[in-house]
Design a protein around this motif. Structure first.
Motif, short mmCIF file in Angstrom:
data_model
loop_
_atom_site.label_atom_id
_atom_site.label_comp_id
_atom_site.label_asym_id
_atom_site.label_seq_id
_atom_site.Cartn_x
_atom_site.Cartn_y
_atom_site.Cartn_z
N ALA A 1 -1.44 31.05 -26.19
CA ALA A 1 -0.12 30.51 -26.48
C ALA A 1 0.05 29.16 -25.81
N ALA A 2 0.91 28.34 -26.36
CA ALA A 2 1.19 27.03 -25.77
C ALA A 2 1.62 27.19 -24.32
N GLY A 3 1.03 26.40 -23.45
CA GLY A 3 1.37 26.46 -22.04
C GLY A 3 0.51 27.37 -21.21
N GLU A 4 -0.30 28.23 -21.85
CA GLU A 4 -1.23 29.08 -21.09
C GLU A 4 -2.53 28.32 -20.86
N TYR A 5 -3.09 28.49 -19.68
CA TYR A 5 -4.29 27.71 -19.36
C TYR A 5 -5.55 28.55 -19.26
N HIS A 6 -5.46 29.80 -18.80
CA HIS A 6 -6.64 30.64 -18.63
C HIS A 6 -6.41 32.03 -19.20
N THR A 7 -7.43 32.56 -19.84
CA THR A 7 -7.36 33.90 -20.42
C THR A 7 -7.16 34.96 -19.36
N ASN A 8 -7.73 34.76 -18.16
CA ASN A 8 -7.68 35.83 -17.17
C ASN A 8 -6.30 36.01 -16.53
N VAL A 9 -5.32 35.23 -16.97
CA VAL A 9 -3.94 35.47 -16.57
C VAL A 9 -3.25 36.41 -17.56
N VAL A 10 -3.75 36.44 -18.81
CA VAL A 10 -3.09 37.23 -19.86
C VAL A 10 -3.92 38.42 -20.32
N LEU A 11 -5.15 38.55 -19.81
CA LEU A 11 -6.02 39.65 -20.22
C LEU A 11 -6.95 40.04 -19.08
N ALA A 12 -7.03 41.33 -18.81
CA ALA A 12 -8.03 41.88 -17.91
C ALA A 12 -8.68 43.07 -18.61
N LEU A 13 -9.99 43.19 -18.47
CA LEU A 13 -10.73 44.35 -18.96
C LEU A 13 -11.31 45.07 -17.77
N LEU A 14 -10.97 46.32 -17.62
CA LEU A 14 -11.34 47.09 -16.44
C LEU A 14 -12.47 48.05 -16.78
N GLY A 15 -13.64 47.75 -16.24
CA GLY A 15 -14.77 48.64 -16.38
C GLY A 15 -15.17 48.94 -17.81
N GLY A 16 -14.82 48.07 -18.75
CA GLY A 16 -15.18 48.29 -20.15
C GLY A 16 -14.44 49.43 -20.81
N ARG A 17 -13.32 49.89 -20.18
CA ARG A 17 -12.65 51.04 -20.77
C ARG A 17 -11.13 50.92 -20.83
N THR A 18 -10.55 49.92 -20.18
CA THR A 18 -9.10 49.75 -20.15
C THR A 18 -8.77 48.28 -20.24
N THR B 1 4.87 42.61 -19.56
CA THR B 1 6.01 41.79 -19.95
C THR B 1 5.78 40.36 -19.46
N PRO B 2 6.55 39.39 -19.98
CA PRO B 2 6.42 38.02 -19.46
C PRO B 2 6.63 37.93 -17.95
N GLY B 3 7.58 38.70 -17.43
CA GLY B 3 7.80 38.68 -15.99
C GLY B 3 6.62 39.23 -15.21
N GLN B 4 6.01 40.30 -15.72
CA GLN B 4 4.83 40.86 -15.05
C GLN B 4 3.66 39.90 -15.12
N LYS B 5 3.53 39.20 -16.23
CA LYS B 5 2.48 38.18 -16.34
C LYS B 5 2.69 37.09 -15.29
N ARG B 6 3.92 36.61 -15.15
CA ARG B 6 4.21 35.56 -14.16
C ARG B 6 3.96 36.05 -12.73
N ALA B 7 4.05 37.36 -12.53
CA ALA B 7 3.75 37.94 -11.22
C ALA B 7 2.26 38.20 -11.02
N TYR B 8 1.44 37.77 -11.97
CA TYR B 8 -0.02 37.88 -11.91
C TYR B 8 -0.52 39.32 -12.04
N ALA B 9 0.24 40.18 -12.70
CA ALA B 9 -0.25 41.55 -12.90
C ALA B 9 -1.49 41.58 -13.79
N GLY B 10 -1.63 40.60 -14.67
CA GLY B 10 -2.80 40.55 -15.55
C GLY B 10 -4.02 39.91 -14.92
#
Length: 304
Positions: A191-208, A237-246
């Protein structure tokens, strides 16, 4: 194979075609300590997560980082290189250095302040001379390829998820697909304004999967990724993303590491889902470090 459409990705993603046949998590990790921690104004041009109004305490950043290195060392051997005051973003090494079995990959950074990091002779020598790794050096190419900031990898299956932005273009994605030896890469626009995938997506152990859908230009992309993993997905949520949960990482088969801020942002239902899928949460307070626009996963470079 590189695909760019959700339908083509789902048609290609198949456990018979791409079975989990490699280790899902790293055998070791390395970090780079902050040195005279400060915020890189050049990086702030396209990293909206940076808090340029902050006046961070360098000693507190160093203490947070030392705690992180000690804590993740419970899951795997961890090496920490000294920082360089001329490289204020150097504590986020996974964007510049990454590995595949027997190979060190050096990324092509967008900003000059980060291109300095790629020239570090001590890190290059550690992999070439101590570990005997071959170096694939992308750092002087014409494209942009910020490694595992832009590219989230399912290591077990050899599948990459590459978000295109100012920090990674299509040529960079192709170069990383080849350098990591991936079998399938799904390329999509962030999305516009996003710089890195690892802020919006995490893959955990190939299963989650952990996904922030508002971080993708096309909502069909995160939906397809979640479907590929049997809907074992935590939707942020957008707020959780901004808190670096992803900005999370698994360094072993049973634990996901997230900053304390990110872990606190997760709901009880999300905590329960992760537990149901076999994950415990390890968290570290990175409040000072996070003012620089990155969090826990950004600090950890994996060694395969």
């Amino acid at each position: 194979m590189i695909v760019t459409e959700p339908a083509a990705f789902l048609a290609a993603f198949d456990d018979e075609r791409f079975p989990p046949r490699m280790p899902a998590t790293a055998r070791a990790a390395f970090l780079v300590a902050p040195a005279d921690f400060s915020l890189a104004a050049e990086s702030a041009r396209d990293n909206r997560y940076m808090d340029m109004a902050a006046r961070p305490d360098p000693l507190r950043a160093l203490a947070e980082h030392a705690t992180l290195a000690r804590r993740i060392g419970a899951d795997l051997p961890t090496v920490c290189f000294p920082g360089d005051p001329d490289c204020p973003d150097g504590l986020f090494p996974n964007n510049v250095f990454a590995t595949a079995p027997g190979r060190l990959i050096v990324g092509r950074m967008r900003h000059a302040v980060r291109r300095r990091e790629a020239e570090r002779g001590d890190i290059r020598a550690f992999f070439a001379d101590t570990l005997g790794y071959r170096t694939i050096d992308l750092s002087h190419e014409a494209f942009v390829a910020e490694l595992t900031g832009s590219l989230v990898i399912d290591r077990a299956r050899g599948i990459g998820y590459c978000g295109l932005s100012e920090r990674c273009d299509a040529d960079g994605a192709r170069a990383m697909h080849e350098a990591f030896g991936l079998r399938l890469t799904f390329c999509f626009a962030l999305a516009a304004g996003e710089y890195h995938t690892n802020v919006v997506l995490a893959l955990l152990g190939g299963r989650t999967a952990m996904l922030a859908p508002d971080g993708f230009a096309d909502p069909a992309v995160p939906a397809a990724i979640a479907r590929a993993y049997g809907d074992r997905a935590v939707w942020l949520t957008p707020g959780q993303k901004r808190a670096y949960a992803g900005n999370a990482i698994s360094l072993g088969a049973e634990r996901v590491w997230i900053s304390a801020r990110g872990a606190d942002a997760l709901s009880p239902d999300q905590h329960a889902a992760l537990q149901r899928w076999g994950w415990t949460i390890g968290s570290v307070d990175l409040e000072t470090i996070e003012t620089a626009g990155g969090s826990l996963r950004c600090c950890v470079a994996e060694i395969y």
